[in-house]
Design a protein around this motif. Structure first.
Motif: not given
Length: 305
Positions: A112-118, A249-254, A289-290, A292-297
């Motif tokens: 899951n993408d949020a799991t990877a970002a964590a 830890v809170i991330g994402g656009g908001v 932030q920017q 996080a998704g690909l680094i997490g993957a």
């Protein structure tokens, strides 16, 4: 030096990059997630972009430790499949790992993408020193990655942390999932834009809604943003009471709204978390932030998660 490919598949765009074992992004690219294409055709396009990035760095497949895939849930990591993500309907039931295996002969891991970002935040970001934390992403949707006792908690099929569809306020209207008042339906960036547009009777982005509220130019936006902050506080207390983390830890656009959000959520936690120690849980912004998704993957390959 070991290298991994990180691929973050989203409903509107797919980010990908080459990441070395220190976490440095050597090169990256972004593609629109074209839902007019079949999932296999989109995978073919992504794979070719990966090969182009590798060629640009003089790398062969033999230089890769593997490929990490982050994707929105629900998914099934046991089968390597996208299950039924609301924003990727044409991908439902798609065997994404098998599709990438047609192009690459290296280990491929799906989460899951949020799991990877964590995992990225644990590896390189705001949660480096934490053994118990929850990463919350608040953007188009809402999700969480859970890290407890020194490891990711992924669940039986990889969908642990799908907090966007926990009911926070049943009066909040009907979510796309069919429940009423889901966290994502009332507190995501999408929700803020939807409600602001209805109130102002014109298209409004979540960014503009925040600007109007925090500059006190519109009382309706102030009330909307205050309500959203309240809901995020409620969700945070739910996570603290459930998982007893040492850190949120809170991330994402908001999260880019900054101090007003973090101060409001921290204040709510101090009043309402059940355990006295839970009331002092630090709430910090994500550092990655920017990318996080690909680094997490990529971290799915580089770290022993």
């Amino acid at each position: 030096m070991k290298y991994a490919v990180g691929i973050d598949i989203g409903g509107t765009k797919t980010a990908l990059g080459l990441v070395d074992s220190s976490g440095m992004v050597l090169s990256k690219a972004s593609l629109p997630t074209d839902l007019s294409l079949s999932p296999q055709d989109m995978v073919d396009r992504i794979a070719q972009t990966v090969l182009d990035l590798m060629a640009g760095k003089g790398l062969q497949q033999a230089d890769l430790s593997g490929i990490g895939l982050g994707a929105p849930g629900p998914l099934d990591t046991r089968l390597g499949q996208i299950a039924e993500p609301p924003n990727l309907r044409s991908w439902w039931g798609f065997p994404v790992v098998e599709a990438f295996n047609r192009h690459f002969h290296v280990p491929i891991v799906l989460e899951n993408d949020a799991t990877a970002a964590a995992l990225a935040e644990k590896w390189l970001g705001a949660a480096k020193g934490a053994d118990h934390f929850v990463y919350i992403t608040i953007s188009t949707g809402i999700g969480a990655g859970i890290y407890s006792h020194g490891r990711l908690i992924t669940g039986a099929s990889g969908n642990a942390g799908d907090i966007g569809h926990v009911v926070i306020d049943p009066a909040g209207g009907t979510c796309t999932c069919g429940q009423r008042g889901c966290f994502e339906h009332i507190a995501s960036g999408t929700a803020i834009a939807r409600e602001a547009s209805m109130l102002l009777q014109r298209p409004v982005t979540s960014k503009e809604a925040f600007e109007l509220a925090l500059s006190r130019q519109d009382a309706r936006m102030e009330q909307l943003v205050s309500r959203v902050f309240h809901y995020i506080g409620v969700g945070s207390v739910m996570l603290i009471n459930t998982f007893d983390p040492e850190l949120l830890v809170i991330g994402g656009g908001v999260s880019q709204v900054g101090a007003p959000l973090f101060e409001s959520v921290t204040g709510y936690i101090r009043q309402h978390a059940l355990n006295p120690s839970g009331r002092s849980t630090p709430v910090v912004p994500a550092l990655l932030q920017q990318d996080a998704g690909l680094i997490g993957a990529a971290a799915l390959i580089h770290t022993k998660y």
